[in-house]
Every structure is written in C-alpha cells, then in structure tokens.
Scaffold this active site. Structure first.
Site, PDB file in Angstrom:
ATOM      1  N   GLU A 201      32.461  37.231  42.030  1.00 55.87           N
ATOM      2  CA  GLU A 201      32.220  36.490  40.770  1.00 55.87           C
ATOM      3  C   GLU A 201      31.356  35.250  40.997  1.00 55.87           C
ATOM      4  O   GLU A 201      30.849  34.677  40.029  1.00 55.87           O
ATOM      5  CB  GLU A 201      33.553  36.107  40.124  1.00 55.87           C
TER       6      GLU A 201
ATOM      7  N   HIS B 140      38.359  35.354  46.307  1.00 55.92           N
ATOM      8  CA  HIS B 140      39.629  36.029  46.051  1.00 55.92           C
ATOM      9  C   HIS B 140      39.471  37.534  46.116  1.00 55.92           C
ATOM     10  O   HIS B 140      38.395  38.070  45.905  1.00 55.92           O
ATOM     11  CB  HIS B 140      40.282  35.604  44.733  1.00 55.92           C
TER      12      HIS B 140
ATOM     13  N   HIS C 252      36.163  41.940  32.356  1.00 52.66           N
ATOM     14  CA  HIS C 252      37.074  42.626  33.278  1.00 52.66           C
ATOM     15  C   HIS C 252      37.662  43.897  32.674  1.00 52.66           C
ATOM     16  O   HIS C 252      38.735  44.330  33.069  1.00 52.66           O
ATOM     17  CB  HIS C 252      38.223  41.704  33.674  1.00 52.66           C
TER      18      HIS C 252
ATOM     19  N   HIS D 145      38.431  31.287  36.585  1.00 50.90           N
ATOM     20  CA  HIS D 145      38.944  31.700  35.274  1.00 50.90           C
ATOM     21  C   HIS D 145      40.244  32.528  35.389  1.00 50.90           C
ATOM     22  O   HIS D 145      40.479  33.422  34.570  1.00 50.90           O
ATOM     23  CB  HIS D 145      37.860  32.486  34.506  1.00 50.90           C
TER      24      HIS D 145
HETATM   25  C1  DHB Z   1      42.927  36.515  39.121  1.00 52.60           C
HETATM   26  C2  DHB Z   1      41.639  36.014  39.304  1.00 52.60           C
HETATM   27  C3  DHB Z   1      40.594  36.470  38.508  1.00 52.60           C
HETATM   28  O1  DHB Z   1      39.286  36.044  38.627  1.00 52.60           O
HETATM   29  C4  DHB Z   1      40.829  37.417  37.515  1.00 52.60           C
HETATM   30  O2  DHB Z   1      39.786  37.794  36.737  1.00 52.60           O
HETATM   31  C5  DHB Z   1      42.096  37.932  37.337  1.00 52.60           C
HETATM   32  C6  DHB Z   1      43.157  37.486  38.145  1.00 52.60           C
HETATM   33  C7  DHB Z   1      44.083  36.021  39.948  1.00 52.60           C
HETATM   34  O3  DHB Z   1      43.882  35.334  40.965  1.00 52.60           O
HETATM   35  O4  DHB Z   1      45.234  36.283  39.556  1.00 52.60           O
HETATM   36 FE    FE Z   2      37.902  37.318  37.359  1.00 54.30          FE
END
Ligand code: DHB
Ligand code: FE
Length: 280
Positions: free
Chosen positions: A240, A193, A59, A12
């Site tokens: 996540e 990530h 978030h 997302h």
């Molecule tokens: C990014 C990824 C995410 O899951 C999020 O909530 C905000 C930013 C990103 O990779 O930029």
């Molecule tokens: Fe996220």
C-alpha cells in the site's frame, strides 16, 4: 489558480474506526497512535482545503477480484461507504468534485494513462478512516473528494515507478486546474504489514523508516524495487506504500516541509504512520 497545500499520508487500519466509535483515543494501546493526528487536524483547520485528491486502494468493496482496474479515478457527485464486514458503523457519504475529476481524467488519458473512470463508486475504510482521524465529529465532510484507486490487491500490481509517474501526472493536472480551490493530496495505507500467509504479522521498521525519511526529498529512492521486492521488504499489504508514492508524485517539484510525523508499532497487524508534507 488552484493551490496545493501539501500532502497528508496515513495508515488506514479498519480497527481505528472501531476505536473511534468506542472513544478509545486515550486508551494506552491507542494513545500513541491517535496523538499523531491533532497536529494534522490543526494544519487542515488552518488551511481549510476545499478538495481532497485521495490515492488509496479498494479492498473488495467497490472492485472485487473479478474486475480489478490498475488505476481508477472517481467521477461521481457523491460517494457512499457500505458495510465491509469489519463491524464498523457505515460512514456518512462524501461529496465528489466531478468537474475536477473529469479534468484529471482528461489530462491523464492525454498523458497516455489508460485509466478506468467510475461515475458510481463505493469507498471503503481506506477513504473513511483517514477522514475520521482528522475531521472527527462533523455532520458533513468539509472537503469534496476525487478518489484515485490503485490496485494493491490482485497481482500483477503497477510498479512503484509507474505509481510515481501517475501521481506526477495528476499533479500536472492539478497545476492546470483553473479554480480558486485549495487542494490537499492524501495517500492512505501502509506502512509495513502482512495480514496473511506464513509471514502474517510481519513488520519491517527499517524499511518504514527508509520510506518516511526519503518520501519528501528523494521519492525516486522508493521506486527502485520491483513489486516482489516491495512485498519482501514491506509485507503483502505493505505494498500500500504505492498509494503514498503516487500521492507524493502529485505534490510535484514544489518545495515541501515535513510538518508532522508519527510512527507507531503495531496497530492491529500494521506499522501505523502519519505524515504531513506541507507546501512552503
Ligand atoms: C489491517 C490493515 C489494513 O491496511 C487493512 O486494509 C485491513 C486491516 C490491519 O492491520 O488489521
Ligand atoms: Fe489496507
């Protein structure tokens, strides 16, 4: 009885919303990512679900660090989006299915899940991006929603095992929901990530592959790690994956078929993936 058509799982990343707003779907950076979604849109157009039960994480738009429920279930008639500061257009609102929400809430509490209920709830990019990816250019979303928010943001986080159990309990509630509705289960976020700290930009394709390969037939394989272990493997925001695990739980024991899958590194800082597990 209601029917669960299957699960739609997706990253997302907010930048996706910017790419959609600018029409960059065919741009070389974005194309390998966006190419994953027409098959999902096609499946949803065939099945035409009435309701989406969405496992996601907020978030900081609806819940901030001062008040952070571990598990929260929306019970509103309508959910609005608002500006989160990512530079995205504010998304149109979502219709809630409050009757189904209250049924799920009743069943979860009876099942000894001490959840938070939200009759007012803003929904952030973790809700809007997955919808924009598969139902583009609509005046109104074709499904009502039941949001299930999992804390993946402020530690201590719920264990993967507990998220799978929560999902399974939601799945049992869906089984006992008497309606003619077709229900799609959605899990958003991930895959690996890390947005901050010394390992910012960290991605782990091996762990992502493991998750994509085991989610359908062996979700238990994803819940053996502690939260610290998942953070180590997936990155601080890669946790996540908890939303995917809970959504998989909600599909229960019914036979599933992998209908479509796409994995692409990177989108922004994230290993981006999409997956449909279709009930067969
Ligand atoms: C990014 C990824 C995410 O899951 C999020 O909530 C905000 C930013 C990103 O990779 O930029
Ligand atoms: Fe996220």
């Amino acid at each position: 009885m209601s029917e669960i058509i299957g699960g739609y799982f997706t990253s997302h990343v907010p930048a996706i919303g910017g790419a959609i707003a600018k029409g960059l779907q065919k741009d070389p950076y974005w194309k390998p990512f966006f190419d994953g979604y027409p098959p999902i849109a096609e499946w949803l157009n065939e099945e035409k679900p009435d309701v989406a039960v969405v496992f996601y994480n907020d978030h900081g738009l609806n819940f901030f660090l001062d008040k952070m429920p571990t598990f929260a279930v929306g019970a509103a008639e309508e959910y609005n989006n608002a500006d989160e500061g990512w530079g995205l257009p504010v998304c149109k609102s979502f219709r809630g299915d409050s009757a189904l929400s209250w049924h799920i809430i009743e069943q979860l509490v009876a099942d000894e899940f001490d959840i938070t209920t939200c009759q007012k709830m803003l929904v952030d990019h973790a809700m809007t991006i997955p919808f924009q990816l598969v139902w583009p250019a609509r005046d109104a979303w074709p499904v009502k929603i039941v949001p299930v928010a999992i804390n993946t943001v402020q530690h201590p986080l719920p264990s993967a095992k507990r998220c799978l159990a929560l999902g399974r309990a939601v799945g049992r509630a869906l089984e006992s929901w008497e309606s003619d509705d077709k229900i799609v289960v959605i899990g958003t976020g991930g895959l690996s990530h890390q947005l901050d700290g010394e390992r910012a930009g960290f991605i782990n394709a091996d762990y992502d592959r493991f998750c994509l390969d085991h989610l359908m037939d062996d979700p238990e394989a994803l819940v053996g790690d502690s939260i610290a272990g998942i953070v180590e493997k997936a990155g601080t925001q890669g946790v996540e994956i908890l939303n995917w695990i809970a959504a998989r739980g909600a599909l229960g024991e019914r036979p599933l078929k992998k209908r479509t899958e796409n994995y692409h590194i990177p989108i922004s800082n994230t290993a981006a993936a999409s997956l449909v597990l279709e009930a067969v």
